[in-house]
Design a protein around this motif. Structure first.
Motif, PDB file in Angstrom:
ATOM      1  N   UNK A   1      -5.500  -2.315   0.039  1.00 13.81           N
ATOM      2  CA  UNK A   1      -5.665  -2.083   1.377  1.00 13.81           C
ATOM      3  C   UNK A   1      -4.774  -1.716   2.180  1.00 13.81           C
ATOM      4  N   UNK A   2      -4.988  -1.508   3.118  1.00 10.97           N
ATOM      5  CA  UNK A   2      -3.772  -1.047   4.243  1.00 10.97           C
ATOM      6  C   UNK A   2      -2.577  -2.171   4.224  1.00 10.97           C
ATOM      7  N   UNK A   3      -2.986  -3.445   3.995  1.00 11.91           N
ATOM      8  CA  UNK A   3      -1.789  -4.556   3.785  1.00 11.91           C
ATOM      9  C   UNK A   3      -1.241  -4.608   2.316  1.00 11.91           C
ATOM     10  N   UNK A   4      -1.815  -3.846   1.456  1.00 11.40           N
ATOM     11  CA  UNK A   4      -1.255  -3.869  -0.141  1.00 11.40           C
ATOM     12  C   UNK A   4      -2.359  -4.644  -0.793  1.00 11.40           C
ATOM     13  N   UNK A   5      -1.905  -4.844  -2.151  1.00  9.11           N
ATOM     14  CA  UNK A   5      -3.048  -5.500  -2.976  1.00  9.11           C
ATOM     15  C   UNK A   5      -3.350  -6.931  -2.574  1.00  9.11           C
ATOM     16  N   UNK A   6      -4.908  -7.154  -2.132  1.00 11.45           N
ATOM     17  CA  UNK A   6      -5.140  -8.494  -1.646  1.00 11.45           C
ATOM     18  C   UNK A   6      -6.337  -8.563  -2.034  1.00 11.45           C
TER      19      UNK A   6
ATOM     20  N   UNK B   1       0.884  -1.194   0.059  1.00 12.26           N
ATOM     21  CA  UNK B   1       0.067   0.004  -0.081  1.00 12.26           C
ATOM     22  C   UNK B   1       0.974   1.225  -0.051  1.00 12.26           C
ATOM     23  N   UNK B   2       0.570   2.189  -0.803  1.00 16.38           N
ATOM     24  CA  UNK B   2       0.866   3.637  -0.683  1.00 16.38           C
ATOM     25  C   UNK B   2       0.069   4.534  -0.814  1.00 16.38           C
ATOM     26  N   UNK B   3       0.078   5.494  -0.090  1.00 18.47           N
ATOM     27  CA  UNK B   3      -0.846   6.650  -0.168  1.00 18.47           C
ATOM     28  C   UNK B   3      -0.702   7.332  -1.591  1.00 18.47           C
ATOM     29  N   UNK B   4      -1.627   7.535  -2.142  1.00 15.00           N
ATOM     30  CA  UNK B   4      -1.756   8.329  -3.464  1.00 15.00           C
ATOM     31  C   UNK B   4      -0.833   7.528  -4.533  1.00 15.00           C
ATOM     32  N   UNK B   5      -0.476   6.188  -4.162  1.00 15.57           N
ATOM     33  CA  UNK B   5       0.220   5.510  -5.298  1.00 15.57           C
ATOM     34  C   UNK B   5      -0.633   4.796  -6.514  1.00 15.57           C
ATOM     35  N   UNK B   6       0.037   4.923  -7.630  1.00 16.06           N
ATOM     36  CA  UNK B   6      -0.620   4.460  -8.749  1.00 16.06           C
ATOM     37  C   UNK B   6       0.350   3.695  -9.768  1.00 16.06           C
ATOM     38  N   UNK B   7       1.621   3.187  -9.183  1.00 12.93           N
ATOM     39  CA  UNK B   7       2.618   2.573  -9.973  1.00 12.93           C
ATOM     40  C   UNK B   7       2.828   1.129  -9.343  1.00 12.93           C
ATOM     41  N   UNK B   8       3.851   0.525  -9.917  1.00 18.79           N
ATOM     42  CA  UNK B   8       3.845  -0.884  -9.307  1.00 18.79           C
ATOM     43  C   UNK B   8       4.869  -0.686  -8.124  1.00 18.79           C
ATOM     44  N   UNK B   9       5.117   0.519  -7.760  1.00 17.42           N
ATOM     45  CA  UNK B   9       5.982   0.600  -6.275  1.00 17.42           C
ATOM     46  C   UNK B   9       5.027   0.774  -4.982  1.00 17.42           C
ATOM     47  N   UNK B  10       3.742   0.893  -5.315  1.00 12.92           N
ATOM     48  CA  UNK B  10       2.502   0.825  -4.338  1.00 12.92           C
ATOM     49  C   UNK B  10       1.341   1.485  -4.925  1.00 12.92           C
ATOM     50  N   UNK B  11       0.276   1.007  -4.237  1.00 13.35           N
ATOM     51  CA  UNK B  11      -0.968   1.481  -4.750  1.00 13.35           C
ATOM     52  C   UNK B  11      -1.831   1.952  -3.635  1.00 13.35           C
ATOM     53  N   UNK B  12      -2.712   2.984  -3.578  1.00 11.29           N
ATOM     54  CA  UNK B  12      -3.961   3.184  -2.863  1.00 11.29           C
ATOM     55  C   UNK B  12      -5.094   2.517  -3.496  1.00 11.29           C
ATOM     56  N   UNK B  13      -6.343   2.608  -2.965  1.00 11.00           N
ATOM     57  CA  UNK B  13      -7.309   2.065  -3.668  1.00 11.00           C
ATOM     58  C   UNK B  13      -7.909   2.715  -5.131  1.00 11.00           C
ATOM     59  N   UNK B  14      -7.799   3.790  -5.249  1.00 11.62           N
ATOM     60  CA  UNK B  14      -8.300   4.508  -6.484  1.00 11.62           C
ATOM     61  C   UNK B  14      -7.192   4.234  -7.367  1.00 11.62           C
ATOM     62  N   UNK B  15      -6.013   4.382  -7.014  1.00 12.41           N
ATOM     63  CA  UNK B  15      -4.683   4.401  -7.774  1.00 12.41           C
ATOM     64  C   UNK B  15      -4.531   2.887  -8.315  1.00 12.41           C
ATOM     65  N   UNK B  16      -5.181   1.865  -7.744  1.00 17.13           N
ATOM     66  CA  UNK B  16      -5.042   0.570  -8.048  1.00 17.13           C
ATOM     67  C   UNK B  16      -6.001   0.187  -9.402  1.00 17.13           C
ATOM     68  N   UNK B  17      -7.249   1.005  -8.994  1.00 20.59           N
ATOM     69  CA  UNK B  17      -8.142   0.887  -9.890  1.00 20.59           C
ATOM     70  C   UNK B  17      -7.651   1.747 -11.442  1.00 20.59           C
ATOM     71  N   UNK B  18      -7.087   2.654 -11.042  1.00 23.50           N
ATOM     72  CA  UNK B  18      -6.526   3.575 -12.309  1.00 23.50           C
ATOM     73  C   UNK B  18      -5.518   2.751 -13.053  1.00 23.50           C
TER      74      UNK B  18
END
Length: 250
Positions: A220-225, A143-160
């Motif tokens: 989620x808070x634990x990463x993509x799951x 999980x990475x707040x505001x993340x939208x790359x392979x380095x980490x994601x938040x929920x909407x960044x993952x969807x994007x």
């Protein structure tokens, strides 16, 4: 009597390639971008672009995209319902784009309850198949707040990320903003969106992708799951299953 007419634009997409184990590469000890590029027969520059890397440093167990998803064909179908009949017309050269809606984090958005998205056709679900497959291969990314790359994601960044990697023209927005661009789905299919409220803030605050059997995948808070909608927490915060009103291929 005036009858409301519902128009839902669904993009039908057929992909030339689908997500597979070859799409992602897990970095091993001693790997470099040059070495990984050589193994997968791609350019180092492509690896940087696909993974949005600002520098060449990588770390063990990092997952890198090593194969760019490609789109073979596309058509747009308008589904029109007047509550008594359904008319489907194919317009291959016409596309409908819904402008992004900017919503402040503190605003509580309301689902367009009067709008019920129509079921996707078999061809339309080809897009969902790719997105779901690809999303599953990202499990474990942190999980990475505001993340939208392979380095980490938040929920909407993952969807994007998973939608943009599927070749769809989608802008990076918050979960509540995405919510305003979707219609409620009474009977969800695998690949639809699932929304939650009042998690870390008031209003629409979290989202994921429905996997069927009351499961969904999310950052989620634990990463993509993968999580269950039957769990007490997610059941308490569940809002609805939704589907984008329209998306187009880049």
């Amino acid at each position: 009597m005036f009858k409301k007419v519902l128009i839902v634009t669904v993009l039908l997409v057929t992909f030339a390639s689908s997500a597979s184990a070859n799409t992602l590469y897990e970095v091993k000890k001693g790997d470099t971008l040059t070495k990984i590029a050589k193994i997968n027969k791609v350019a180092v520059n492509d690896l940087r672009t696909w993974n949005k890397l600002k520098k060449d440093s990588i770390y063990v167990k990092q997952k890198l995209i090593v194969k760019k998803p490609t789109v073979a064909t596309k058509t747009t179908t308008n589904v029109v319902s007047n509550n008594s009949k359904i008319i489907v017309t194919n317009k291959p050269k016409q596309e409908t784009v819904v402008p992004p809606v900017q919503v402040k984090d503190e605003q509580l958005t309301i689902a367009p309850n009067a709008v019920q998205a129509m079921n996707l056709s078999t061809e339309g679900q080809a897009m969902y198949s790719f997105i779901v497959d690809f999303a599953k291969h990202l499990e474990g990314i942190p999980y990475l707040y505001a993340g939208n790359t392979m380095a980490g994601f938040d929920c909407s960044g993952f969807i994007y990320f998973i939608h943009s990697q599927a070749g769809l023209d989608i802008t990076r927005q918050s979960s509540d903003s995405y919510f305003t661009q979707t219609a409620n789905v009474v009977v969800p299919v695998i690949g639809d969106l699932v929304f939650f409220e009042n998690t870390y803030k008031q209003g629409i605050s979290h989202m994921g992708v429905y996997l069927g059997e009351n499961k969904f995948i999310h950052a989620g808070s634990k990463g993509v799951e993968v999580a269950s909608l039957e769990s007490s927490y997610w059941k308490e915060h569940f809002v609805s299953f939704n589907r984008f009103n329209s998306l187009t291929v880049r």
